[in-house]
Design an enzyme around this catalytic site. Structure first.
Site, mmCIF file in Angstrom:
data_model
loop_
_atom_site.group_PDB
_atom_site.id
_atom_site.type_symbol
_atom_site.label_atom_id
_atom_site.label_comp_id
_atom_site.label_asym_id
_atom_site.label_seq_id
_atom_site.Cartn_x
_atom_site.Cartn_y
_atom_site.Cartn_z
ATOM 1 N N SER A 46 -2.144 -65.504 -2.682
ATOM 2 C CA SER A 46 -0.698 -65.797 -2.695
ATOM 3 C C SER A 46 0.090 -64.670 -3.367
ATOM 4 C CB SER A 46 -0.418 -67.143 -3.370
ATOM 5 O OG SER A 46 -0.623 -67.090 -4.756
ATOM 6 N N LEU A 80 -14.789 -54.666 -13.224
ATOM 7 C CA LEU A 80 -14.836 -53.287 -12.757
ATOM 8 C C LEU A 80 -15.547 -52.406 -13.770
ATOM 9 C CD1 LEU A 80 -11.227 -52.866 -11.325
ATOM 10 C CD2 LEU A 80 -13.280 -53.748 -10.210
ATOM 11 N N ASN A 125 -3.069 -55.175 -12.616
ATOM 12 C CA ASN A 125 -3.629 -56.521 -12.485
ATOM 13 C C ASN A 125 -2.568 -57.521 -12.917
ATOM 14 O OD1 ASN A 125 -5.674 -58.549 -12.102
ATOM 15 N ND2 ASN A 125 -5.844 -58.673 -14.337
ATOM 16 N N HIS A 132 -2.251 -61.310 -14.568
ATOM 17 C CA HIS A 132 -3.070 -62.261 -15.323
ATOM 18 C C HIS A 132 -2.199 -63.452 -15.732
ATOM 19 C CE1 HIS A 132 -6.292 -63.686 -17.865
ATOM 20 N NE2 HIS A 132 -5.389 -63.914 -18.802
ATOM 21 N N SER A 166 1.382 -61.970 -16.984
ATOM 22 C CA SER A 166 1.542 -60.565 -17.381
ATOM 23 C C SER A 166 1.023 -59.667 -16.276
ATOM 24 C CB SER A 166 0.720 -60.268 -18.646
ATOM 25 O OG SER A 166 1.006 -61.176 -19.687
ATOM 26 N N ASP A 198 -8.527 -57.477 -19.174
ATOM 27 C CA ASP A 198 -7.187 -58.011 -19.452
ATOM 28 C C ASP A 198 -6.539 -57.379 -20.688
ATOM 29 O OD1 ASP A 198 -7.580 -59.738 -17.286
ATOM 30 O OD2 ASP A 198 -8.399 -61.320 -18.553
HETATM 31 C C1 GRF Z 1 -3.473 -65.743 -10.035
HETATM 32 O O1 GRF Z 1 -3.225 -66.796 -10.914
HETATM 33 C C2 GRF Z 1 -3.633 -64.462 -10.793
HETATM 34 O O2 GRF Z 1 -2.823 -64.386 -11.914
HETATM 35 C C3 GRF Z 1 -5.069 -64.496 -11.200
HETATM 36 O O3 GRF Z 1 -5.749 -65.072 -10.108
HETATM 37 C C4 GRF Z 1 -4.847 -65.893 -9.370
HETATM 38 C C5 GRF Z 1 -4.854 -65.393 -7.973
HETATM 39 O O4 GRF Z 1 -4.132 -66.233 -7.107
HETATM 40 N N1 GRF Z 1 -5.533 -63.190 -11.550
HETATM 41 P P1 GRF Z 1 -3.779 -65.731 -5.647
HETATM 42 O O5 GRF Z 1 -5.094 -65.395 -4.941
HETATM 43 O O6 GRF Z 1 -2.888 -64.547 -5.751
HETATM 44 O O7 GRF Z 1 -3.111 -66.891 -4.978
#
Ligand code: GRF
Length: 194
Positions: A16, A97, A111, A113, A140, A149
Protein backbone atom coordinates in the site's frame (compact mmCIF):
# COMPACT_ATOMS: atom_id res chain seq x y z
CA UNK A 1 11.55 20.96 -14.80
CA UNK A 2 14.63 18.91 -13.90
CA UNK A 3 14.75 15.22 -14.83
CA UNK A 4 12.86 12.98 -12.46
CA UNK A 5 14.89 10.80 -10.15
CA UNK A 6 14.48 7.08 -10.95
CA UNK A 7 13.08 5.16 -7.99
CA UNK A 8 12.66 1.48 -7.17
CA UNK A 9 10.27 0.35 -4.45
CA UNK A 10 11.13 -2.89 -2.64
CA UNK A 11 8.20 -4.77 -1.15
CA UNK A 12 7.35 -8.12 0.37
CA UNK A 13 3.57 -7.90 0.74
CA UNK A 14 0.48 -5.85 0.02
CA UNK A 15 2.36 -2.74 -1.13
CA UNK A 16 0.00 0.00 0.00
CA UNK A 17 2.90 2.40 0.56
CA UNK A 18 4.19 1.52 -2.91
CA UNK A 19 0.78 2.45 -4.33
CA UNK A 20 0.86 5.75 -2.41
CA UNK A 21 4.27 6.51 -3.94
CA UNK A 22 3.08 5.52 -7.41
CA UNK A 23 0.01 7.72 -7.10
CA UNK A 24 2.12 10.69 -6.03
CA UNK A 25 4.57 10.02 -8.85
CA UNK A 26 1.73 10.13 -11.38
CA UNK A 27 1.70 13.91 -10.90
CA UNK A 28 3.75 15.43 -13.73
CA UNK A 29 5.32 17.84 -11.25
CA UNK A 30 6.50 15.13 -8.84
CA UNK A 31 10.32 14.99 -8.83
CA UNK A 32 10.60 11.19 -9.00
CA UNK A 33 9.23 8.32 -11.08
CA UNK A 34 8.77 4.68 -10.06
CA UNK A 35 10.73 2.66 -12.61
CA UNK A 36 10.70 -0.70 -10.80
CA UNK A 37 8.81 -2.52 -8.07
CA UNK A 38 10.82 -5.47 -6.80
CA UNK A 39 9.77 -8.14 -4.33
CA UNK A 40 11.61 -10.98 -2.64
CA UNK A 41 8.25 -12.80 -2.59
CA UNK A 42 6.78 -13.63 -6.03
CA UNK A 43 3.33 -13.95 -4.44
CA UNK A 44 3.36 -10.42 -2.97
CA UNK A 45 0.01 -8.77 -3.86
CA UNK A 46 1.83 -5.49 -4.39
CA UNK A 47 3.48 -6.84 -7.55
CA UNK A 48 0.09 -7.18 -9.26
CA UNK A 49 -0.92 -3.74 -8.02
CA UNK A 50 2.23 -2.28 -9.58
CA UNK A 51 1.77 -4.15 -12.86
CA UNK A 52 -1.82 -2.90 -13.04
CA UNK A 53 -0.38 0.62 -12.98
CA UNK A 54 2.01 -0.18 -15.78
CA UNK A 55 5.07 -0.20 -13.53
CA UNK A 56 7.78 -2.76 -14.37
CA UNK A 57 8.04 -5.48 -11.73
CA UNK A 58 10.63 -8.07 -10.73
CA UNK A 59 10.40 -10.91 -8.26
CA UNK A 60 13.70 -12.17 -6.91
CA UNK A 61 12.70 -14.92 -4.52
CA UNK A 62 15.12 -15.18 -1.62
CA UNK A 63 14.24 -18.79 -0.87
CA UNK A 64 16.32 -20.47 -3.63
CA UNK A 65 19.32 -18.58 -2.28
CA UNK A 66 18.70 -20.14 1.17
CA UNK A 67 21.57 -19.01 3.37
CA UNK A 68 23.43 -17.08 0.67
CA UNK A 69 22.20 -13.59 1.54
CA UNK A 70 25.05 -11.98 -0.39
CA UNK A 71 24.08 -13.70 -3.65
CA UNK A 72 20.46 -12.65 -3.27
CA UNK A 73 21.47 -9.07 -2.58
CA UNK A 74 23.82 -9.10 -5.57
CA UNK A 75 20.89 -10.13 -7.78
CA UNK A 76 18.71 -7.38 -6.30
CA UNK A 77 21.46 -4.82 -6.77
CA UNK A 78 21.99 -5.92 -10.39
CA UNK A 79 18.26 -5.48 -11.10
CA UNK A 80 18.30 -2.00 -9.57
CA UNK A 81 21.25 -0.97 -11.68
CA UNK A 82 19.80 -2.53 -14.83
CA UNK A 83 16.81 -0.22 -14.41
CA UNK A 84 18.95 2.86 -13.87
CA UNK A 85 17.65 3.28 -10.33
CA UNK A 86 18.90 6.27 -8.34
CA UNK A 87 16.84 6.00 -5.14
CA UNK A 88 15.52 2.88 -3.39
CA UNK A 89 12.42 2.99 -1.20
CA UNK A 90 11.88 0.07 1.15
CA UNK A 91 8.15 -0.31 1.76
CA UNK A 92 7.34 -3.36 3.82
CA UNK A 93 10.45 -5.16 2.53
CA UNK A 94 10.87 -7.92 5.09
CA UNK A 95 14.55 -8.68 4.63
CA UNK A 96 17.43 -7.65 6.82
CA UNK A 97 20.01 -5.99 4.61
CA UNK A 98 23.72 -6.67 4.79
CA UNK A 99 26.39 -3.96 4.80
CA UNK A 100 26.91 -4.69 1.09
CA UNK A 101 23.51 -3.49 -0.13
CA UNK A 102 23.26 -0.73 2.47
CA UNK A 103 26.70 0.54 1.47
CA UNK A 104 25.90 0.46 -2.24
CA UNK A 105 22.86 2.71 -1.67
CA UNK A 106 24.14 4.84 1.16
CA UNK A 107 22.21 8.12 1.33
CA UNK A 108 19.84 6.91 -1.39
CA UNK A 109 17.88 4.19 0.36
CA UNK A 110 14.80 5.08 2.41
CA UNK A 111 12.61 3.03 4.72
CA UNK A 112 9.25 3.73 6.29
CA UNK A 113 8.71 2.43 9.79
CA UNK A 114 5.46 2.45 11.77
CA UNK A 115 6.63 4.24 14.91
CA UNK A 116 8.00 7.54 16.08
CA UNK A 117 11.62 6.48 15.89
CA UNK A 118 13.87 6.07 17.79
CA UNK A 119 11.04 4.55 19.86
CA UNK A 120 9.72 1.12 18.92
CA UNK A 121 12.21 -0.18 16.42
CA UNK A 122 11.47 -3.65 15.04
CA UNK A 123 8.21 -5.53 14.60
CA UNK A 124 4.73 -5.37 16.19
CA UNK A 125 4.96 -1.67 16.94
CA UNK A 126 1.20 -1.09 17.30
CA UNK A 127 0.79 -3.87 19.88
CA UNK A 128 3.79 -2.63 21.84
CA UNK A 129 2.60 0.99 21.78
CA UNK A 130 -0.81 -0.07 23.13
CA UNK A 131 0.73 -2.32 25.79
CA UNK A 132 2.88 0.57 26.99
CA UNK A 133 -0.12 2.89 27.32
CA UNK A 134 1.29 5.50 24.97
CA UNK A 135 -0.95 8.40 23.97
CA UNK A 136 0.91 9.20 20.75
CA UNK A 137 2.26 7.06 17.94
CA UNK A 138 3.12 7.56 14.30
CA UNK A 139 5.52 6.77 11.51
CA UNK A 140 8.99 7.72 10.37
CA UNK A 141 10.89 7.81 7.09
CA UNK A 142 14.61 7.35 7.56
CA UNK A 143 17.76 6.67 5.59
CA UNK A 144 18.79 3.04 5.78
CA UNK A 145 22.00 2.26 7.62
CA UNK A 146 23.45 -1.00 8.86
CA UNK A 147 21.55 -0.94 12.15
CA UNK A 148 17.85 -1.81 11.92
CA UNK A 149 15.49 1.21 11.92
CA UNK A 150 18.32 3.46 13.12
CA UNK A 151 19.38 5.68 10.22
CA UNK A 152 18.92 9.46 10.10
CA UNK A 153 15.25 10.40 10.35
CA UNK A 154 14.04 12.47 7.38
CA UNK A 155 10.36 12.93 8.25
CA UNK A 156 7.80 11.89 10.85
CA UNK A 157 4.04 12.08 11.29
CA UNK A 158 2.26 11.72 14.60
CA UNK A 159 -1.19 10.26 15.30
CA UNK A 160 -3.07 10.01 18.60
CA UNK A 161 -3.63 6.72 20.38
CA UNK A 162 -7.32 6.62 21.34
CA UNK A 163 -8.64 4.94 24.49
CA UNK A 164 -10.56 2.23 22.62
CA UNK A 165 -7.88 1.50 20.03
CA UNK A 166 -7.07 -2.03 18.97
CA UNK A 167 -3.87 -2.91 17.10
CA UNK A 168 -6.00 -2.92 13.94
CA UNK A 169 -7.57 0.51 14.44
CA UNK A 170 -4.25 2.03 15.44
CA UNK A 171 -2.48 0.39 12.52
CA UNK A 172 -5.05 1.81 10.09
CA UNK A 173 -4.57 5.33 11.49
CA UNK A 174 -0.79 5.05 11.23
CA UNK A 175 -0.99 3.59 7.74
CA UNK A 176 -3.01 6.54 6.48
CA UNK A 177 -0.31 8.82 7.89
CA UNK A 178 2.37 6.69 6.18
CA UNK A 179 0.67 7.10 2.81
CA UNK A 180 0.87 10.89 3.12
CA UNK A 181 4.35 10.98 4.65
CA UNK A 182 6.33 8.69 2.34
CA UNK A 183 5.63 10.59 -0.90
CA UNK A 184 6.59 13.86 0.83
CA UNK A 185 9.85 12.41 2.15
CA UNK A 186 10.78 10.88 -1.21
CA UNK A 187 10.09 14.16 -3.00
CA UNK A 188 12.34 15.99 -0.57
CA UNK A 189 15.21 13.53 -1.10
CA UNK A 190 14.73 13.53 -4.87
CA UNK A 191 14.95 17.33 -4.89
CA UNK A 192 17.92 17.36 -2.51
CA UNK A 193 20.02 15.09 -4.71
CA UNK A 194 18.56 16.56 -7.92
C1 GRF B 1 3.98 -0.50 6.74
O1 GRF B 1 3.34 -0.38 7.98
C2 GRF B 1 5.40 -0.02 6.85
O2 GRF B 1 5.55 1.04 7.72
C3 GRF B 1 6.11 -1.23 7.37
O3 GRF B 1 5.50 -2.33 6.73
C4 GRF B 1 4.17 -1.98 6.36
C5 GRF B 1 4.05 -2.20 4.90
O4 GRF B 1 2.73 -2.05 4.44
N1 GRF B 1 7.52 -1.12 7.13
P1 GRF B 1 2.45 -1.97 2.89
O5 GRF B 1 3.00 -3.24 2.24
O6 GRF B 1 3.10 -0.75 2.35
O7 GRF B 1 0.96 -1.92 2.76
Amino acid sequence: MAAKRRVAVLISGRGSNMVALAEAAADPDYPAEIVLVLSNRPEAPGLAAAAARGIPTRAIDHRPYSADRAAHEAAVDAALRAHGVEIVCLAGYLRLLSPFLVGRWSGRMLNIHPSLLPAYKGLHTHERVLAAGETRHGCSVHLVTEDLDSGPILAQAEVPVLPDDTPESLSARVLAAEHALYPRALAALAQAIG
